[in-house]
Design a protein around this motif. Structure first.
Motif, PDB file in Angstrom:
ATOM      1  N   LYS A  51       0.832  -1.213   0.000  1.00 16.14           N
ATOM      2  CA  LYS A  51       0.000   0.000   0.000  1.00 16.14           C
ATOM      3  C   LYS A  51       0.867   1.263   0.000  1.00 16.14           C
ATOM      4  N   PRO A  55      -0.890   3.153  -3.390  1.00 11.73           N
ATOM      5  CA  PRO A  55      -2.093   3.344  -2.578  1.00 11.73           C
ATOM      6  C   PRO A  55      -3.342   2.726  -3.213  1.00 11.73           C
ATOM      7  N   MET A  56      -3.306   2.500  -4.538  1.00  8.29           N
ATOM      8  CA  MET A  56      -4.469   1.904  -5.187  1.00  8.29           C
ATOM      9  C   MET A  56      -4.588   0.406  -4.880  1.00  8.29           C
ATOM     10  N   ILE A  67      10.376   6.937 -10.134  1.00  9.33           N
ATOM     11  CA  ILE A  67       8.971   7.088  -9.708  1.00  9.33           C
ATOM     12  C   ILE A  67       8.265   5.725  -9.731  1.00  9.33           C
ATOM     13  N   THR A  68       7.133   5.643  -9.057  1.00 11.37           N
ATOM     14  CA  THR A  68       6.314   4.436  -9.119  1.00 11.37           C
ATOM     15  C   THR A  68       4.996   4.785  -9.775  1.00 11.37           C
ATOM     16  N   LEU A  69       4.697   4.087 -10.861  1.00 14.52           N
ATOM     17  CA  LEU A  69       3.462   4.344 -11.598  1.00 14.52           C
ATOM     18  C   LEU A  69       2.501   3.183 -11.429  1.00 14.52           C
ATOM     19  N   SER A  70       1.220   3.501 -11.460  1.00 13.88           N
ATOM     20  CA  SER A  70       0.227   2.443 -11.528  1.00 13.88           C
ATOM     21  C   SER A  70      -0.783   2.804 -12.598  1.00 13.88           C
ATOM     22  N   GLN A  71      -1.774   1.953 -12.800  1.00 12.92           N
ATOM     23  CA  GLN A  71      -2.750   2.049 -13.884  1.00 12.92           C
ATOM     24  C   GLN A  71      -2.068   1.661 -15.203  1.00 12.92           C
ATOM     25  N   ALA A  74      -1.674   4.210 -18.122  1.00 15.14           N
ATOM     26  CA  ALA A  74      -0.774   5.322 -17.766  1.00 15.14           C
ATOM     27  C   ALA A  74       0.674   4.858 -17.868  1.00 15.14           C
TER      28      ALA A  74
END
Lengths: 215, 215
Positions: A51, A55-56, A67-71, A74
């Protein structure tokens, strides 16, 4: 400072994770994979550790360039902008729009409704619910593809739309959706699964694939 | 041949339609609006006429430059590429990725789960279901915004993420979600609603807004 290898947080069976694995494979980006088991221990994505990272509380997540990307889309758009070859969006704005329309239809219009977290709440109706969501989405998709498709979803170049299509068809098969009414989807999926990038990223060939599901 | 005015198929209360209305307003693109009532006659989006226009049977759809596009973000991306000013994506790829991550989180992770077509099947549990979906999505969003936000979702420029945020907050209010735990979302939403493009595109000011809901 040498740039570190990207880290992909992935679950073998997650269709959203597979989309990103295909993009990484097509673009020849090497990465380390950290499996996140969405079932075990009540779902490892809900751990405090994960988490803090995302956070998602979903996979995929990609640590890249600090950086940390999600989705998934994206992430794929970021890879497209930073590693433009081979391109996953056509040059013509109208064709790009068609690619995005098909991708969004799958990513927003189909997959979320048959996502694990929704199905959990459906109890016995789980299978029927998933089948209905996918069938209804595929009916529209089949019609759209009749206007846009060549060898792949939009013309003859693999695009972001295709990265969404193959994983969604895999979900459809898992939920035993009758694919008879969708000849265009079926044909494109078959062509995609012949490509090396789709093969090596396939759910049956991941480090976290259970032995009984391995290809 | 003079290019024809775009036609937006829209429903006043559809949060996805509102996203596109904001983009059109910000970019100063004049258009004709054709209302599609998602409730009346069992849903006008299911008519044969509308299905021929958009097989996804959803609003928004935009007829523009000789093509018909659907899916709000695909439409907004097309407008961004063909009408780049003012821009709705930052120049820096990492910031662009943050914008897309937030937009996709709302568009794929929250809105589809509280969509009219899903809620219809929830019967009595409708309100509780919608509240849970939105609250769970907003918890993640609040955390993400604490890292990315300036005056708006990512820094101090209005972006695609903001076009998704305000309509989702409007849905939250409609479903009486307690906004107490989301001070950052609340603050950004307030700043957005002060902008002219968000005001004129607001659900309370559409040609198809019923008299009793008009601002």
């Amino acid at each position: 400072m040498p740039s570190e290898k990207p880290i992909l947080y992935s679950y073998f069976r997650s269709s959203c994770s597979w989309r990103v694995r295909i993009a990484l494979a097509l673009k020849g980006i090497s990465y380390d994979l950290v499996p996140v088991n969405l079932i075990k221990d009540g779902g490892q994505q809900f751990s405090a550790e994960f988490k803090a990272l995302n956070p998602m509380q979903q996979v995929p997540a990609l640590k890249i360039d600090g950086i940390t990307l999600s989705q998934s889309l994206a992430i794929i758009n970021y890879l497209e902008e930073t590693h433009p070859n081979p391109r996953l969006l056509p040059q013509d704005p109208k064709k790009r729009a068609q690619v995005r329309m098909i991708a969004d239809h799958i990513v927003s219009g189909i997959q979320p409704l048959q996502n694990l977290s929704v199905l959990k709440q459906m109890g016995e109706k789980k299978m029927e619910w998933a089948q209905n969501c996918i069938a209804s989405g595929f009916q529209a998709l089949e019609q759209i593809l009749q206007h846009t498709a060549g060898r792949y979803c939009v013309g003859d170049e693999v695009s972001m739309a295709d990265l969404c299509l193959a994983p969604q068809v895999a979900n459809a098969e898992r939920f035993k959706v009758d694919m008879g009414p969708y000849p265009t989807i079926t044909r494109i999926n078959k062509a995609l699964l012949e490509l090396e990038a789709f093969k090596i990223s396939h759910p049956s060939r991941q480090p976290d694939t259970p032995a009984e599901l391995r290809a």
